[in-house]
Scaffold this active site. Structure first.
Site, PDB file in Angstrom:
ATOM      1  N   GLU A 121       0.822  -1.250  -0.053  1.00  0.00           N
ATOM      2  CA  GLU A 121       0.025   0.046  -0.043  1.00  0.00           C
ATOM      3  C   GLU A 121       0.681   1.357  -0.150  1.00  0.00           C
ATOM      4  OE1 GLU A 121      -4.153  -1.037   1.934  1.00  0.00           O
ATOM      5  OE2 GLU A 121      -2.503  -0.786   3.518  1.00  0.00           O
TER       6      GLU A 121
HETATM    7  C1  ACM Z   1      -2.135  -5.203   4.181  1.00  0.00           C
HETATM    8  O1  ACM Z   1      -3.435  -5.595   4.413  1.00  0.00           O
HETATM    9  N1  ACM Z   1      -1.816  -4.031   3.890  1.00  0.00           N
HETATM   10  C2  ACM Z   1      -1.071  -6.097   4.135  1.00  0.00           C
END
Ligand code: ACM
Length: 697
Positions: free
Chosen positions: A324
């Site tokens: 992310e």
């Molecule tokens: C995640 O849930 N961002 C690994």
């Protein structure tokens, strides 16, 4: 029976068969029911039992080591707690009740794929546990504990022969200590839980936007400025790792970079791609700060940091996160944009691949194998990298095809609030990976459940992990064909109680949290709160953020009913199953009808008392509408049952009227779902169907 050669008169032969069948049937009826979770690879069961009493003793033969001796001591304590019988210390005298024999030492640092097998034979005369190494013996001891139960003649273990070994070598739980700090006691008791269900990895998510949680001697501003004083000392980390090893568990640390790293930048803003200054993040979500992958100083820092951390964490794997990164700080930084142009990096994904290409040799230089979330998957990276698949199982299949090892977490996020059944249905060799070749499949090491910590703290975290995590542990250990969901739920209840003996708080936390909501209430008022609490679940899948009145932050107390109730309502599930049974009987099963009626009547009348609590507790007042809805659908369900009992056609408009009440109750309110509503909808539809009760409805 087929082998009996009937030379006797045909009638006599038939009589013999009937008697033999009856004897078998009677025997089968007495066969003790096994409550093992995970189910072993192979079990043969006998009819008899080994008595467990104060004379119980354990002897160690063959290779022994202090770790195994400590495991036996814990076994003895647990057996005592479980039976209430004080058990003697370990004896080496011949004729011990349980003889444990191992052949040689396990690896000094537990490895992926190490032999975890054991063989257990229990007869009325005694038990023998044989394993190549202490690792298998420790798993076998947990099986013995799960076999022991009360019987009409006393405590006993059923006669069995078990040959056991895991289906997957990587069976883990991740706990996020970044968003909410989890004290050492939480970590340790959860490792006791992992040991009980034969999970062998504790993945420790140690840095986040909201907190950097490990003491660093080299870079002390990491924990001093990035943790609000909530971090683990190096001594505490060592202690946890030793505790884990004693339980056959590897500890894989995760330091999430280059994103999810705001807390690093509070003390070391020069690592970041933005201008700063930075503060510990208090909100939840994905944020812009990210490390600057274009500066050599970033890699120098990481080299020294990882060099320090590998002294602390002995496991072969080092998790670098990688998930992310939204790229906004990279886009906004002209130097980074210049760097990308001059290095031919066409987008942020290419920049992140560049970062990982620089990072991997650093991890490797320090003797570790790099693991990251599925965003790190890039075919130009060395094959030593392991991929943790979280966004979908596709990445697990893709990784295996490209020659990377992988583990599955997609489908096993405990914070999504799914049922144990839904998690249980997920398999590392599910749809996307089923078609892999044997060689590719061998790269799928197993999986991990993940406990992300936006909405958990030390008080309720166990209840979000257990008992559902035991269903995932079974999927990773037991043969693939172990899939019976109702049988899993039966054993889940048993292990849930057993985990309480180990000190897990997933059952005991609930009463005090309800008490806090109720305040100095009467026992009847508490019961009314409990009646509502038993049939609601928090909203699912990250809708909690969307349905909040104000933006939630790490400073918000987790003291509301949504924080208190388990993520899966057993009461609600059982009610809906009962409706299924009733409707499938064409609404003729009067036993089910009586039970349904008593639930519905309780819910219908509950609100009157509940509303008195709303005058004295703001926490009760917040959920007043849920209590009203429960009462309303209780009335609807009773009306449906009345109509079915009379066997009359319902009046025109009745169905629409009832379904309007049901639809209102089906809406999430105060972030809670009312679980019996789907069953009540079914009752209305059955009552309004053409023939008075249609099982197909
Ligand atoms: C995640 O849930 N961002 C690994």
């Amino acid at each position: 029976m087929a082998m009996v050669r009937c030379r006797m008169a045909i009638a006599l032969c038939l009589l013999f068969i009937v008697v033999a069948l009856f004897t078998n049937y009677a025997g089968a009826a007495q066969m003790p029911i096994l409550n093992l979770i995970p189910v072993p690879a192979s079990v043969q069961q006998g009819l008899e039992r080994l008595r467990i009493d104060a004379g119980f003793s354990v002897a160690l033969k063959g290779y022994a080591e202090p770790r195994l001796e400590r495991a036996v001591e814990r076994f003895r304590e647990q057996l005592s707690r479980q039976t209430g019988i004080p058990m003697a210390a370990v004896s080496s005298a011949p004729g011990a009740t349980l003889v444990i024999e191992t052949d040689h030492a396990s690896k000094p640092v537990q490895e992926v794929g190490e032999d975890e097998s054991y063989v257990l034979e229990v007869t009325p005369a005694g038990a023998k546990l044989t394993a190549p190494t202490p690792l298998g013996a420790m798993h076998g001891l947990q099986t013995v504990l799960q076999l022991v139960s009360v019987s009409p003649e006393g405590f006993a273990a059923p006669a069995v022969t078990i040959h056991d070994s895991p289906r997957f070598p990587w069976r883990g739980l991740m706990i996020d200590s970044g968003r909410h700090f989890m004290p050492i006691a939480v970590i340790k008791r959860n490792m006791d839980g992992l040991e009980a269900v034969k999970m062998n990895v504790f993945h420790w998510h140690l840095s986040e936007n909201q907190g950097f949680r490990v003491e660093s001697e080299k870079f002390p501003k990491l924990h001093e400025m990035g943790s609000d004083g909530l971090f683990y000392t190096q001594q505490e980390v060592r202690d946890v790792i030793a505790y884990a090893r004693d339980r056959g568990i590897r500890v894989v640390p995760e330091f999430d970079i280059p994103g999810h790293s705001t807390a690093w930048f509070v003390g070391y803003p020069e690592l970041a791609s933005g201008v700063g200054p930075y503060q510990i993040e208090r909100r939840w979500g994905v944020f812009d700060p990210a490390m600057d992958p274009t500066r050599e100083s970033t890699y120098k820092f990481l080299d020294e940091f990882i060099g320090e951390m590998v002294q602390l964490f002995p496991d072969q794997f080092f998790h670098v996160g990688g998930d992310e990164v939204n790229g906004k700080e990279w886009n906004a930084n002209p130097k980074i944009q210049d760097f990308m142009r001059s290095h031919g990096l066409k987008d942020n994904q290419a920049l992140q691949a560049y970062f990982n290409k620089r990072l991997q040799p650093i991890v490797s230089k320090h003797g570790k194998s790099m693991i990251g979330w599925d965003e790190v998957l890039d075919p130009t990276l060395p094959k030593d990298i392991t991929i943790q698949s979280w966004r979908g199982a596709d990445s697990l299949a893709d990784a295996a095809k490209l020659g990377y090892r992988g583990i599955l977490s997609n489908g096993w996020y405990l914070d999504l609030g799914w049922s144990a059944a839904r998690h249980y249905a997920i398999d590392p060799f599910g749809e996307n990976t089923a078609a892999l070749s044997a060689e590719e499949k061998a790269r799928v090491l197993g999986g991990e459940s993940c406990m992300w910590a936006e909405y958990v703290d030390e008080e309720n975290v166990d209840s979000r992990i257990w008992p559902r995590n035991a269903a995932i542990a079974e999927r990773l250990w037991s043969p693939a064909e172990t899939r019976d969901t109702s049988e899993m739920y039966r054993r889940l209840d048993v292990i849930s109680n057993r985990l309480g003996w180990l000190g897990l708080t997933h059952k005991t936390y609930f009463g005090p949290m309800l008490q806090r909501i109720a305040g100095p209430a009467t026992p009847e008022q508490i019961t009314a709160l409990r009646t509502l609490a038993d049939v609601v679940e928090p909203v699912k899948n990250y809708t909690r953020e969307e349905t909040a009145d104000a933006e939630p932050t790490s400073a918000a107390p987790l003291n509301r009913l949504v924080d208190a109730v388990p993520l899966e309502s057993d009461e609600g599930r059982r009610f809906n199953e009962l409706v299924d049974r009733y409707v499938k009987s064409s609404c003729r099963d009067s036993g089910s009808a009586t039970k349904l009626r008593s639930h519905l009547a309780l819910w219908q009348s509950n609100d009157a008392l509940f509303q008195t609590l709303t005058q004295t507790s703001f926490l009760a007042k917040q959920v007043a509408t849920r209590s009203q809805d429960l009462s309303a659908v209780g009335s609807v369900g009773l009306a449906a049952l009345d109509s079915l009992a009379k066997g009359q056609r319902v009046a025109d408009g009745w169905k629409a009227q009832q379904l309007a009440v049901v639809a209102e109750a089906e809406k999430p309110k105060t972030q809670l779902l009312l679980i019996p509503v789907s069953g009540i909808r079914r009752l209305v539809e059955a009552a309004a169907s053409e023939n008075g009760c249609s099982p197909g409805s």
